[in-house]
Every structure is written in structure tokens, then in C-alpha cells.
Design an enzyme around this catalytic site. Structure first.
Site, PDB file in Angstrom:
ATOM      1  N   HIS A  90      14.414  -1.557  -1.376  1.00  0.00           N
ATOM      2  CA  HIS A  90      13.403  -1.270  -0.349  1.00  0.00           C
ATOM      3  C   HIS A  90      12.728   0.050  -0.710  1.00  0.00           C
ATOM      4  CE1 HIS A  90      11.434  -0.570   3.486  1.00  0.00           C
ATOM      5  NE2 HIS A  90      11.759  -1.806   3.853  1.00  0.00           N
ATOM      6  N   THR A 120       8.783   2.435  11.341  1.00  0.00           N
ATOM      7  CA  THR A 120       8.922   1.287  10.453  1.00  0.00           C
ATOM      8  C   THR A 120       8.203   1.627   9.152  1.00  0.00           C
ATOM      9  OG1 THR A 120       8.634  -1.104  10.247  1.00  0.00           O
ATOM     10  CG2 THR A 120       6.832   0.123  11.255  1.00  0.00           C
ATOM     11  N   SER A 121       8.441   0.844   8.133  1.00  0.00           N
ATOM     12  CA  SER A 121       7.850   1.143   6.826  1.00  0.00           C
ATOM     13  C   SER A 121       6.332   1.242   6.896  1.00  0.00           C
ATOM     14  CB  SER A 121       8.225   0.059   5.819  1.00  0.00           C
ATOM     15  OG  SER A 121       9.613  -0.011   5.659  1.00  0.00           O
ATOM     16  N   HIS A 169     -41.469 -13.747  -9.528  1.00  0.00           N
ATOM     17  CA  HIS A 169     -41.155 -15.082 -10.040  1.00  0.00           C
ATOM     18  C   HIS A 169     -41.275 -15.122 -11.568  1.00  0.00           C
ATOM     19  CE1 HIS A 169     -41.432 -16.468  -5.876  1.00  0.00           C
ATOM     20  NE2 HIS A 169     -42.552 -15.771  -5.808  1.00  0.00           N
ATOM     21  N   GLN A 246       2.520  -4.351  14.079  1.00  0.00           N
ATOM     22  CA  GLN A 246       3.338  -3.528  13.190  1.00  0.00           C
ATOM     23  C   GLN A 246       2.485  -2.891  12.095  1.00  0.00           C
ATOM     24  OE1 GLN A 246       6.489  -4.616   9.877  1.00  0.00           O
ATOM     25  NE2 GLN A 246       7.491  -4.772  11.857  1.00  0.00           N
ATOM     26  N   SER A 294     -24.423  -5.777 -33.838  1.00  0.00           N
ATOM     27  CA  SER A 294     -24.005  -7.170 -34.025  1.00  0.00           C
ATOM     28  C   SER A 294     -23.221  -7.263 -35.323  1.00  0.00           C
ATOM     29  CB  SER A 294     -25.223  -8.098 -34.084  1.00  0.00           C
ATOM     30  OG  SER A 294     -24.861  -9.382 -34.556  1.00  0.00           O
ATOM     31  N   ARG A 334       3.087  -9.388  12.239  1.00  0.00           N
ATOM     32  CA  ARG A 334       3.105  -8.870  10.882  1.00  0.00           C
ATOM     33  C   ARG A 334       3.610  -9.907   9.900  1.00  0.00           C
ATOM     34  NH1 ARG A 334       3.193  -6.543   6.406  1.00  0.00           N
ATOM     35  NH2 ARG A 334       4.467  -4.822   5.684  1.00  0.00           N
ATOM     36  N   ARG A 343      -1.300  -3.303  -3.173  1.00  0.00           N
ATOM     37  CA  ARG A 343      -0.849  -2.683  -4.421  1.00  0.00           C
ATOM     38  C   ARG A 343      -1.922  -2.773  -5.502  1.00  0.00           C
ATOM     39  NH1 ARG A 343       4.326  -1.084  -4.709  1.00  0.00           N
ATOM     40  NH2 ARG A 343       5.731  -1.718  -3.030  1.00  0.00           N
TER      41      ARG A 343
END
Length: 447
Positions: A90, A120-121, A169, A246, A294, A334, A343
Site C-alpha cells: 500500500h 483515507t489515502s 476552401h 471518498q 531525406s 469510490r 498515474r
């Protein structure tokens, strides 16, 4: 195997590492851990300052030593926390245990249970991540944005009097000025940046389901809502979201990502326009000795910087789009889907940074090909038809649009003589004819 630029899976950690490394202190795993430590330390200090009876004997002089735990945070500290995480499985609990070890060193052992007290986390994650994004925006994104904007403003001014054949155009249209066309992008970027500035950096802080349940049951007489708001806003400089579940509801974060996406889209539009101007020979590009355009055609100098920018900004927008669409949705109070996608929050910032730098590099290589601008204008005298028919409308001349349509909608070349001869056939005064003949593709550029 140690990670290097050659074996990294992601190009932002490999090929493009030198372009995005300034983001590492905000979006790396080590950075996230550091921000978590910062929030936990500041929370403990806030509890002390709230005069909880059990913390009354904590000497405020120790606060500076506590803050040094995160201000002097090192890679070794991050590794130590990861070692703890291998046991706890954890990540936030590992941070708590690490800080408890630091408390032992600071003779605060009797107060260790007030680390992460009642939280809580997500009270840590949903403050640490918005804080890291805010810092990255201010320290990295904004300076890069303004560097690109500054260049565009300079070009808009430098090219303000360069007449250019417009194309709507894809066809020749009323002439414009090159500087004005660049100014369009400047104004669009500035307006979107102003909207970006109005979006708050919001954070959740309120316990397991957002209600300060554990806090209130332990200290029922304390105003925990006010405490939470003051902590988030005064200590961390974020906006306190309340009520929440949460987790933070992420609506403001989604708005931020949408705003960043719009800015990227404007730059993609710029990239494609400049790319097209290069293909039209309006711009040459500075040649750097030793570079190859190129592998097969020695003469080529490709507009690769604008292509690189477009590609990277497209990837950034795809991820920003997913983050903005996914984060505000969570099952009931949650689920864990926000955690894994967050992450990746540094990834679109990385691709955005690469895009900004590539566009800027491309702009710095542009060489104005004035002769081509003039050539295109001279070849397209038909575009002054709009000007002539508008003045004829002003003078009450019968069916001017139809008269000019008959002249210009032809496959035959229209040049200055063609226009002049047509004007001579008009039943208008000599002064009006003189006014009409003074119009050319180079001076019919509006305001």
C-alpha cells in the site's frame, strides 16, 4: 537492467527525455511520493496548530525539522518508502510508516499516531496530485507557453505589413497580411489561457467518505469542515472541494485538461497552416550543416518540427480527453479507476511540452520567401473583383456582382491589364475609375 534512454518503453522517458526532464520533479513516482510526504507533514503541523490536547506539548520549533523531511527529500528516501511498500503493498501507508520513522529521530514518537489521523489515502492523493499539477503548471508549462507565445507575437509584428494571398476552401481569396494571420493564433491562445487561469486547483480532504466521520467521532466539538478548508486553502494553496465522496470529483481537473487540450488544438492548427505555407514555398527553412532531410532525396528540407509537434500534441490531447472524460465518473462513493489513470497525468504534459518546443524550433527556422508571396498575388488579380463590385454597389451601379462574375469565372488568366480594361468599360466617372484602378492584390488587405 537500469532504465536508459535506449531501453525506456515510453519515448518521453527515452528519445525525448531531454525535452521533458523538467517535469520529473512533479510527475515521477518519486515526485508523487514527495508530495504525499509534504501533505502528511503539513497535516500533522496543522493538527498541532489546531490545539488538539494530545499535541499540546509539541514544540513549534520542531516544525522546521518536520518540513525538512520533504524539503530535503531525496531519491534514497523515495527508495526507502518503496521498500516499505513491498511489505505493506500500500503506497500511502508506506509513506505513513516512513514518517513515523522520522518522528522517532525527532523525538516525536509519542505523537506518531497523529500521522494520517482520521484520513483515507485519497485525502493524501487528492491533495498531492492537484498540488503537483499546480506546481508543474506554474513552474514548467506556463514558461514554455509564454516562450512560444512571445515568438508568435514577434512574428506577427515582424510580418505585419507582408501582403499575402488568402485561401478559403483552398482557393484564392481576398488578400490578407501574414502578420495578421499569425495574430489570429496569438489572440486565440491568449483567450484560452485566460480561461485556463480561471480554473481552480481543487482538492478533496474529508476522510473515508468525505464527511470527516473519524475526525468528528474523536473530537466532536471541533469544527472539522473549517479546519479542512483552512488546511487545503491556506496551507496547500488549493481550493477545498466539499462535500465530496471518498474522492475528489475531478470536475475542475477535467476543465483544466479540456482547456489544455484546446490550447494544443490551436497549436496543431498553427502547425498545419505553417506546414502548408512551407509546401507552397512561402517559407524556406534554415539549413543546419550536417542535417539530413531525406535518406533518399538529398535536396529535401522537411518541415519535421511542425509534424513532430502535431503528432505529440495529438497524443497529449487523446490522453487529456480520456482523463477529462474518465476522472469525474466513479461508482458510488469510490472506485479505483481514477487512481490508475492519474498515474499517467504527466504523460500528456510531456507530449505537450515536446509539441511546444517543436513548434518553437520550427518557427525559429523559417525564412520568409517574399518573392513567392508577391508572385502569388500577381497571378491572382481576380481577387480584386470583390473590391470593385463593392465600390460599384456603393455607387448604385446595376448588377455589379454579376458583371464581375462574368469577368472572373473563367479559365482564362486574369491580370492587371484585364482588370484595367474591364474598368474602362464601366459607365462610371473618371474619379471612380481611378479609385478602382488603384486597387491591387497587394494593397487590398483590409485592416
Amino acid at each position: 537492467m537500469s532504465i536508459s534512454s535506449l531501453n525506456a518503453i515510453s519515448p518521453i522517458d527515452g528519445r525525448y527525455r531531454n525535452k521533458v526532464e523538467k517535469l520529473s520533479p512533479y510527475f515521477s513516482e518519486e515526485a508523487l511520493i514527495k508530495y504525499r510526504v509534504q501533505v502528511e507533514i503539513e497535516y500533522f503541523i496543522a493538527l498541532c496548530e489546531a490545539k488538539l490536547p494530545q499535541l499540546a506539548d509539541v514544540d513549534p520549533k520542531v516544525f522546521s525539522d518536520l518540513r525538512s523531511v520533504y524539503t530535503s527529500f531525496s531519491s534514497e528516501d523515495a527508495k526507502a518508502i518503496k521498500d516499505i511498500e513491498r511489505v505493506t503493498n500500500h503506497d500511502v501507508k508506506a509513506v505513513e510508516y516512513f514518517i513515523k520513522e522520522q518522528f522517532d529521530k525527532l523525538n516525536l514518537s509519542t505523537h506518531k499516531e497523529f500521522i494520517h489521523f482520521g484520513l483515507t489515502s485519497q485525502d493524501i492523493n487528492n491533495t498531492a496530485i492537484p498540488l503537483s499539477i499546480k506546481d508543474a503548471m506554474n513552474d514548467v508549462y506556463v514558461p514554455e507557453y509564454f516562450e512560444l507565445l512571445k515568438k508568435l507575437k514577434a512574428l506577427a509584428e515582424e510580418w505585419s505589413s507582408v501582403p499575402m494571398l488568402a485561401r478559403t476552401h483552398g482557393q484564392p481569396a481576398s488578400p490578407t497580411r501574414l502578420g495578421k494571420e499569425i495574430q489570429v493564433f496569438v489572440t486565440r491562445l491568449e483567450e484560452q489561457f485566460n480561461l485556463l487561469n480561471d480554473i481552480p486547483s481543487a482538492a478533496k480532504f474529508g476522510g473515508a467518505t468525505g464527511n470527516f466521520n473519524a475526525h468528528k467521532v474523536a473530537y466532536p466539538d471541533m469544527d472539522w469542515k473549517t479546519f479542512g478548508t483552512n488546511f487545503v486553502q491556506e496551507k496547500l494553496g488549493l481550493q477545498h472541494s466539499f462535500p465530496t465522496t471518498q474522492i475528489e470529483h475531478y470536475d475542475h481537473m477535467a476543465a483544466l485538461f479540456d482547456a489544455l487540450k484546446r490550447i494544443n488544438t490551436i497549436i496543431i492548427d498553427l502547425d498545419r497552416d505553417i506546414w502548408t505555407y512551407v509546401s507552397m514555398d512561402y517559407f524556406k527553412q534554415k539549413i543546419k550543416k550536417g542535417e539530413v532531410g531525406s535518406s533518399a532525396m538529398p535536396h529535401k528540407v522537411n518541415p519535421i518540427d511542425f509534424e513532430n509537434s502535431e503528432g505529440n500534441l495529438g497524443i497529449a490531447n487523446a490522453i487529456f480527453e480520456h482523463l477529462a472524460a474518465k476522472l469525474p465518473i466513479s461508482r458510488l462513493q469510490r472506485d479505483l479507476t481514477d487512481s490508475t489513470v492519474l498515474r499517467n497525468v504527466g504523460v500528456p504534459f510531456g507530449h505537450t511540452l515536446i509539441g511546444f518546443k517543436s513548434t518553437l524550433k520550427g518557427l525559429n527556422k523559417l525564412l520568409l520567401n517574399v518573392a513567392k508571396f508577391e508572385e502569388d498575388l500577381e497571378k491572382n488579380w481576380a481577387v480584386v473583383a470583390e473590391a470593385i463590385q463593392t465600390i460599384l454597389r456603393r455607387e448604385g451601379y446595376p448588377n455589379p456582382y454579376e458583371a464581375l462574375k462574368g469577368l472572373t469565372r473563367t479559365n482564362e488568366a486574369i491580370n492587371q491589364d484585364t482588370i484595367s480594361n474591364f474598368i474602362d468599360t464601366l459607365e462610371v466617372s473618371d474619379s471612380i475609375k481611378k479609385e478602382l484602378k488603384a486597387i491591387s492584390p497587394s494593397n487590398y488587405t483590409g485592416i
